[in-house]
Design an enzyme around this catalytic site. Structure first.
Site, short mmCIF file in Angstrom:
data_model
loop_
_atom_site.label_atom_id
_atom_site.label_comp_id
_atom_site.label_asym_id
_atom_site.label_seq_id
_atom_site.Cartn_x
_atom_site.Cartn_y
_atom_site.Cartn_z
N LYS A 291 0.89 -1.17 0.00
CA LYS A 291 0.00 0.00 0.00
C LYS A 291 0.92 1.22 0.00
O LYS A 291 1.68 1.44 0.93
CB LYS A 291 -0.89 -0.07 1.24
CG LYS A 291 -1.27 1.23 1.92
CD LYS A 291 -2.21 2.13 1.17
CE LYS A 291 -2.48 3.37 2.04
NZ LYS A 291 -1.54 4.46 1.74
N GLU B 279 8.80 0.36 11.68
CA GLU B 279 9.95 1.27 11.63
C GLU B 279 9.35 2.66 11.77
O GLU B 279 8.74 3.17 10.83
CB GLU B 279 10.70 1.07 10.31
CG GLU B 279 12.16 1.40 10.43
CD GLU B 279 12.40 2.86 10.16
OE1 GLU B 279 12.27 3.66 11.12
OE2 GLU B 279 12.70 3.19 9.02
N CYS C 184 13.78 9.42 9.09
CA CYS C 184 13.53 8.95 10.45
C CYS C 184 14.82 8.98 11.28
O CYS C 184 14.76 9.06 12.49
CB CYS C 184 12.93 7.56 10.43
SG CYS C 184 13.62 6.50 9.18
N GLU D 21 9.31 14.61 16.72
CA GLU D 21 9.88 14.45 15.38
C GLU D 21 9.30 15.55 14.47
O GLU D 21 8.10 15.62 14.27
CB GLU D 21 9.54 13.07 14.82
CG GLU D 21 10.22 12.81 13.50
CD GLU D 21 10.00 11.40 12.99
OE1 GLU D 21 8.84 10.97 12.87
OE2 GLU D 21 11.00 10.71 12.69
P1 NAI Z 1 1.62 7.97 8.43
O1 NAI Z 1 2.30 7.08 9.41
O2 NAI Z 1 0.21 8.34 8.73
O3 NAI Z 1 1.64 7.29 6.98
C1 NAI Z 1 2.48 6.21 6.60
C2 NAI Z 1 1.68 5.20 5.81
O4 NAI Z 1 0.65 4.65 6.63
C3 NAI Z 1 0.96 5.78 4.60
O5 NAI Z 1 1.00 4.86 3.54
C4 NAI Z 1 -0.46 5.95 5.10
O6 NAI Z 1 -1.43 5.95 4.08
C5 NAI Z 1 -0.61 4.72 5.97
N1 NAI Z 1 -1.69 4.81 6.95
C6 NAI Z 1 -2.21 5.91 7.53
N2 NAI Z 1 -3.20 5.58 8.38
C7 NAI Z 1 -3.32 4.24 8.34
C8 NAI Z 1 -4.17 3.29 9.00
N3 NAI Z 1 -5.10 3.67 9.85
N4 NAI Z 1 -3.99 1.98 8.73
C9 NAI Z 1 -3.03 1.58 7.87
N5 NAI Z 1 -2.22 2.42 7.21
C10 NAI Z 1 -2.36 3.73 7.44
O7 NAI Z 1 2.55 9.24 8.25
P2 NAI Z 1 2.20 10.66 7.56
O8 NAI Z 1 0.81 11.05 7.93
O9 NAI Z 1 2.54 10.58 6.13
O10 NAI Z 1 3.26 11.62 8.27
C11 NAI Z 1 3.06 12.08 9.59
C12 NAI Z 1 4.36 12.13 10.34
O11 NAI Z 1 4.86 10.80 10.51
C13 NAI Z 1 5.49 12.87 9.68
O12 NAI Z 1 5.43 14.22 9.92
C14 NAI Z 1 6.70 12.23 10.32
O13 NAI Z 1 6.97 12.84 11.57
C15 NAI Z 1 6.29 10.81 10.55
N6 NAI Z 1 6.81 9.92 9.49
C16 NAI Z 1 7.86 9.10 9.78
C17 NAI Z 1 8.41 8.31 8.79
C18 NAI Z 1 9.57 7.40 9.04
O14 NAI Z 1 10.36 7.15 8.14
N7 NAI Z 1 9.71 6.82 10.21
C19 NAI Z 1 7.91 8.33 7.42
C20 NAI Z 1 6.77 9.20 7.23
C21 NAI Z 1 6.27 9.95 8.23
#
Ligand code: NAI
Ligand code: MG
Length: 500
Positions: free
Chosen positions: A191, A265, A300, A402
């Site tokens: 996804k 992660e 991250c 973060e």
């Molecule tokens: P997110 O964690 O919401 O999104 C990551 C993935 O999870 C996307 O594909 C999203 O569609 C999916 N997702 C969202 N809600 C879900 C659910 N209920 N069930 C299953 N999948 C779901 O992150 P987002 O909203 O893009 O970014 C928010 C913050 O997260 C950023 O500002 C950053 O601080 C952090 N982040 C950390 C990352 C890392 O590499 N550890 C990567 C991206 C964001």
């Protein structure tokens, strides 16, 4: 519905984005969402629409998971070496598409082509090659349980793996999940992130030229509408996720109900400790790369808390400012550009909110670096000037949360003990570095720093072959290594032959 012909690389990312708009890739075929819904994909450097993506829901996820489940027995029945050879073939194929994938991911994410996007595409080829070569390591053991019995263990695939990825390094993070899952005999449903669905779709389309239909499927859509049903789908036996702590918790909770394993992660607030005996020039270079300024800090592992000894603090800050000033902000597709844009308006507002909050704190100083691009065509672009904060403590919101933007805090310390204590005073524990010429200090720090990845006098990124992952709120499990494949994408079966 569209069947695939032999793909030729297309280095015009605008044309390529339009060509693959609106599809999922399921069972080897490009198909739209069942509802017919689509959502827009924009170029964050201009704000203009570059294409659109299938807005999938539970019915599309079901179609993909069912295709993966149908393909899985034959894939698992193939010899491991044969699967590995296919992955190595995939790696060579991706190497021919590095330029187009780099350009496409630069267009949809705003990450500069030269410093980030092209590099990311090459890492994908590297990860596929690495895991392709590990196929024959899917070994079991013989166990001296009883002289009359032959007792052994064997590694078996889990089945269908759900892969949920973010937008910051979408192709690389996807590759580090799908490659070990596939080599181990699992089939996969990915996804993609709503902000960056196109380059990963194209990547899967390329890989599908080598892989049997249904082995690797990808759907695009929103989190609750498309990600959540992937976790709950009965055919999915494992989920691997990279993203926010908040969403990671939701995923883990659902997986907990189903009693399936998860790898998470999540974020970080990675400390960097610079002692007074450190090679300052090297430490400054390490801060620039470690903070991922060329990726707008959207990493991250970003070195977003830099603890610098009192004696070298001012020199360090001045040199760091000069290094970041020298980075050029501009059109992500321009070879001269070092720093592109942040991913979305939401992220831009979030990052600017932190900068404002940091400025409002007593004693803080915000050093804004580099210059916004002058180009008229980029006026709507989501550019954020990098900011180095000084004068903030480890208790500041900016040091605890973060930010995921080009913002770092340089925090002054006067004793090593104080630096280690503050470095560990965080909810996160992904990565950490220590900069010193003193071996004893370095060794002590590697033992005491609470992180999954600790480096001395360098700050390199995740590498195929090295286990990568966090402690505390930074996640569960490890990625990128042999152990990651064995521990997270196989079951160990115990078998006893009774010879009596
Ligand atoms: P997110 O964690 O919401 O999104 C990551 C993935 O999870 C996307 O594909 C999203 O569609 C999916 N997702 C969202 N809600 C879900 C659910 N209920 N069930 C299953 N999948 C779901 O992150 P987002 O909203 O893009 O970014 C928010 C913050 O997260 C950023 O500002 C950053 O601080 C952090 N982040 C950390 C990352 C890392 O590499 N550890 C990567 C991206 C964001
Ligand atoms: Mg979210």
């Amino acid at each position: 519905m569209m069947t695939q012909n032999k793909l030729t690389a297309d280095i015009d990312p605008h044309r390529l984005a339009r060509a693959i708009s609106g599809y999922n890739l399921i069972g080897g075929e490009l198909v739209g969402a069942r509802s017919g819904n689509r959502f827009a994909v924009t170029n964050p450097a201009t704000g203009r629409e570059i294409g659109h993506a299938a807005q999938s829901d539970a019915s599309d996820v079901d179609r993909a998971a069912s295709a993966a489940a149908r393909a899985q027995p034959a894939w698992a029945a193939m010899s491991a070496r044969k699967r590995g050879t296919l992955l190595a073939d995939c790696s060579r194929l991706i190497a021919e598409h590095v330029e187009e994938l780099g350009r496409l991911v630069a267009l949809e994410t705003g990450k500069a082509l030269r410093t980030e996007s092209r590099v990311e595409a090459s890492v994908v080829a590297d990860a596929l090659q690495f895991y392709g070569g590990l196929a024959s390591e899917l070994k079991g053991e013989t166990v001296p349980f009883s002289p009359d019995m032959l007792t052994l263990t064997q590694r078996e695939p889990i089945g269908v793996v759900g892969v949920i990825i973010p937008w910051n390094a979408p192709m690389m993070l996807m590759a580090l999940k799908i490659a070990p899952a596939l080599v181990a005999g699992n089939t996969v449903v990915v996804k993609s992130a709503e902000e960056a669905p196109l380059a990963v779709l194209r990547l899967c389309q390329i890989l599908n030229q080598k892989l049997p239909a249904g082995v690797l499927n990808i759907v695009s859509g929103f989190g609750p509408e498309c990600g959540a049903p992937l976790v709950t789908h009965p055919a999915v036996g494992k989920v691997t996720f990279t993203g926010s702590v908040e969403t990671g918790r939701i995923v883990a909770r659902t997986a907990g109900e189903k009693l399936i394993p998860v790898t998470l992660e999540l974020g970080g607030k990675s400390p960097m400790i610079v002692m007074d005996d450190a090679d300052i020039a090297k430490a400054v270079a390490g801060a620039v790369s470690g903070m991922r300024f060329t990726r707008q800090g959207q990493s991250c592992t970003a070195a977003s808390r830099i603890f610098v000894h009192d004696k070298v603090h001012d020199e360090f800050v001045a040199l760091l400012k000069a290094r970041v000033d020298a980075l050029k902000m501009g059109d992500p597709l321009d070879e001269a550009t070092d720093i592109g844009t942040v991913i979305s308006r939401t992220q831009l507002d979030k990052v600017l909110g932190y900068i404002e909050s940091g400025r409002a704190e007593p004693h803080s100083r915000a050093l804004e670096c580099s210059q916004l691009p002058a180009d008229e065509s980029l006026r709507q672009g989501l550019f954020v000037r990098p900011v180095i904060f000084t004068g903030l403590g480890n208790a500041s919101r900016l040091a605890r949360e973060e930010i995921f933007g080009p913002v770092t805090c340089v925090i002054r310390f006067s004793s090593y003990e104080e630096a280690v204590a503050q470095a560990n005073d965080s909810d996160y524990g992904l990565a950490a570095t220590i900069w010193t010429q003193n071996l004893k200090t370095a060794l002590d720090a590697t033992r005491r720093l609470q992180a999954g990845f600790v480096q001395v006098n360098q700050n390199i990124v995740v590498q195929p072959g090295l286990s990568y992952g966090g402690v505390k709120q930074s996640g569960l499990g490890r990625e990128a290594s042999l152990e990651a494949m064995l521990d997270h994408f196989t079951h160990k079966k115990t078998v006893i032959f009774n010879m009596n």
